[in-house]
Design a protein around this motif. Structure first.
Motif, PDB file in Angstrom:
ATOM      1  N   SER A 142       0.807  -1.220   0.000  1.00 15.56           N
ATOM      2  CA  SER A 142       0.000   0.000   0.000  1.00 15.56           C
ATOM      3  C   SER A 142       0.836   1.264   0.000  1.00 15.56           C
ATOM      4  N   LEU A 143       2.101   1.172  -0.400  1.00 17.39           N
ATOM      5  CA  LEU A 143       3.009   2.310  -0.289  1.00 17.39           C
ATOM      6  C   LEU A 143       2.448   3.573  -0.943  1.00 17.39           C
ATOM      7  N   LYS A 144       1.758   3.413  -2.077  1.00 16.30           N
ATOM      8  CA  LYS A 144       1.242   4.576  -2.809  1.00 16.30           C
ATOM      9  C   LYS A 144       0.159   5.320  -2.036  1.00 16.30           C
ATOM     10  N   VAL A 145      -0.561   4.616  -1.174  1.00 19.20           N
ATOM     11  CA  VAL A 145      -1.670   5.262  -0.466  1.00 19.20           C
ATOM     12  C   VAL A 145      -1.442   5.303   1.044  1.00 19.20           C
ATOM     13  N   ASN A 146      -0.229   4.990   1.482  1.00 17.92           N
ATOM     14  CA  ASN A 146       0.044   4.955   2.914  1.00 17.92           C
ATOM     15  C   ASN A 146      -0.253   6.268   3.639  1.00 17.92           C
ATOM     16  N   PRO A 147      -0.024   7.452   3.011  1.00 19.34           N
ATOM     17  CA  PRO A 147      -0.387   8.688   3.714  1.00 19.34           C
ATOM     18  C   PRO A 147      -1.852   8.710   4.155  1.00 19.34           C
ATOM     19  N   ARG A 148      -2.737   8.143   3.338  1.00 17.79           N
ATOM     20  CA  ARG A 148      -4.147   8.091   3.713  1.00 17.79           C
ATOM     21  C   ARG A 148      -4.390   7.026   4.781  1.00 17.79           C
ATOM     22  N   LEU A 149      -3.676   5.899   4.679  1.00 16.34           N
ATOM     23  CA  LEU A 149      -3.862   4.829   5.660  1.00 16.34           C
ATOM     24  C   LEU A 149      -3.335   5.232   7.023  1.00 16.34           C
ATOM     25  N   ASN A 150      -2.394   6.155   7.052  1.00 16.32           N
ATOM     26  CA  ASN A 150      -1.894   6.631   8.341  1.00 16.32           C
ATOM     27  C   ASN A 150      -2.955   7.426   9.091  1.00 16.32           C
TER      28      ASN A 150
END
Length: 295
Positions: free
Chosen positions: A216-224
């Motif tokens: 999920s590296l591309k969307v990790n800012p949202r997952l954080n």
């Protein structure tokens, strides 16, 4: 019947084992089933007035001279003809007898009845607790979370002349799943949501350390900012669906490694998801059940 969950917020997981649905909700292990003729033809049954076709949710009771059935069940899996149960807020893993969910190992009293279930602990002093279990290749995988995230594999079959005993080997340290519902089979791989995003168990198994790059590296800012609470995989579409703490849904397509945010419409928030018979269903906070329509 009622679940034995100690809290309304406890995760609920289930596994089919010889025609009955076994349920772990944090308390005593339970099972749901429709009464069949075979249920009525054996030993005395309780309640005695049940008839074929009745539906029951009951707490699993152990056989005579067996250790007690799991009383703090949080995660379930089926492997080598046994039901495996992870302990809520602990490090124990129970395994049932072969083909028998009422056999949890001889309790040492009376004459040995030949029961072959049992249990063992995984690193009781590491500060972690069992957070999930699943099958992966020919192994059972046990996740532990807490102050020290770890992943372990259970080898062995307890069969053959030499016994092939169950034994544990470490897989990785520094990564684990958030909860039992954050683990999902994905073809021949397993996806799981942890503190650093969504990971591939194949990659973690190959790398074997906390340096594994999340899928999920591309969307990790949202997952954080929005924590995953459940992951399910749909084999027909080859997509994984991730229900977030906010009620939003994210989709990952393993084939193109693409991530998408799914909008349910009308400010509807998802609370859980299910992949069954090729279809994907969502339970919502408002009590609705929605089916994914691709047209």
């Amino acid at each position: 019947g009622e679940l034995t969950s100690p809290s309304l917020t406890s995760d609920i997981t289930a596994a089919l084992f010889y025609g009955k649905l076994y349920i772990a909700s944090g308390g005593n292990l339970q099972r749901f089933y429709v009464v069949s003729s075979s249920d009525l033809s054996g030993e005395p049954h309780d309640p005695e007035d049940r008839t074929e076709g009745d539906q029951y949710l009951e707490t699993v009771s152990a056989r005579a001279l067996s250790n007690p059935a799991p009383d703090a069940a949080c995660a379930l899996a089926v492997r080598v003809g046994r039901l495996w149960v992870g302990e809520r807020d602990g490090s124990k893993v129970w395994f049932s007898g072969a083909d028998d969910a009422r056999d949890w190992g001889w309790n040492g009293t009376g004459t040995d009845p030949g029961l072959n279930g049992g249990s063992f602990n995984i690193d009781t002093k590491d500060g972690g607790t069992v957070s999930g279990i699943c099958n992966f290749k020919t192994q059972l995988i046990v996740f532990k979370g807490g102050s020290r995230n770890t992943i372990h594999k259970i080898l062995g079959t307890m069969s053959g002349d030499m016994g092939d005993p169950f034994r544990r080997e470490p897989v990785a340290e520094g990564v684990s799943c958030r909860s039992p519902r954050c683990v999902a089979q994905s073809g021949d791989d397993v996806l799981f949501a942890g503190d650093g995003g969504v990971y591939s168990l194949q990659m973690v198994d190959a790398v074997g350390n906390m340096g594994t790059v999340p899928q999920s590296l591309k969307v990790n800012p949202r997952l954080n900012d929005d924590i995953p609470k459940q992951v399910v995989f749909n084999a027909r579409t080859w997509m994984s669906f991730m229900v977030m703490n906010s009620g939003d849904v994210y989709i990952i397509h393993r084939g193109v490694e693409g991530w998408y945010r799914m909008v349910l419409g009308g400010n509807i928030k998802a609370s859980c998801a299910l992949s069954m018979n090729g279809e994907v269903y969502f339970g919502t906070r408002s009590g609705l059940v929605l089916r994914l329509d691709e047209h």
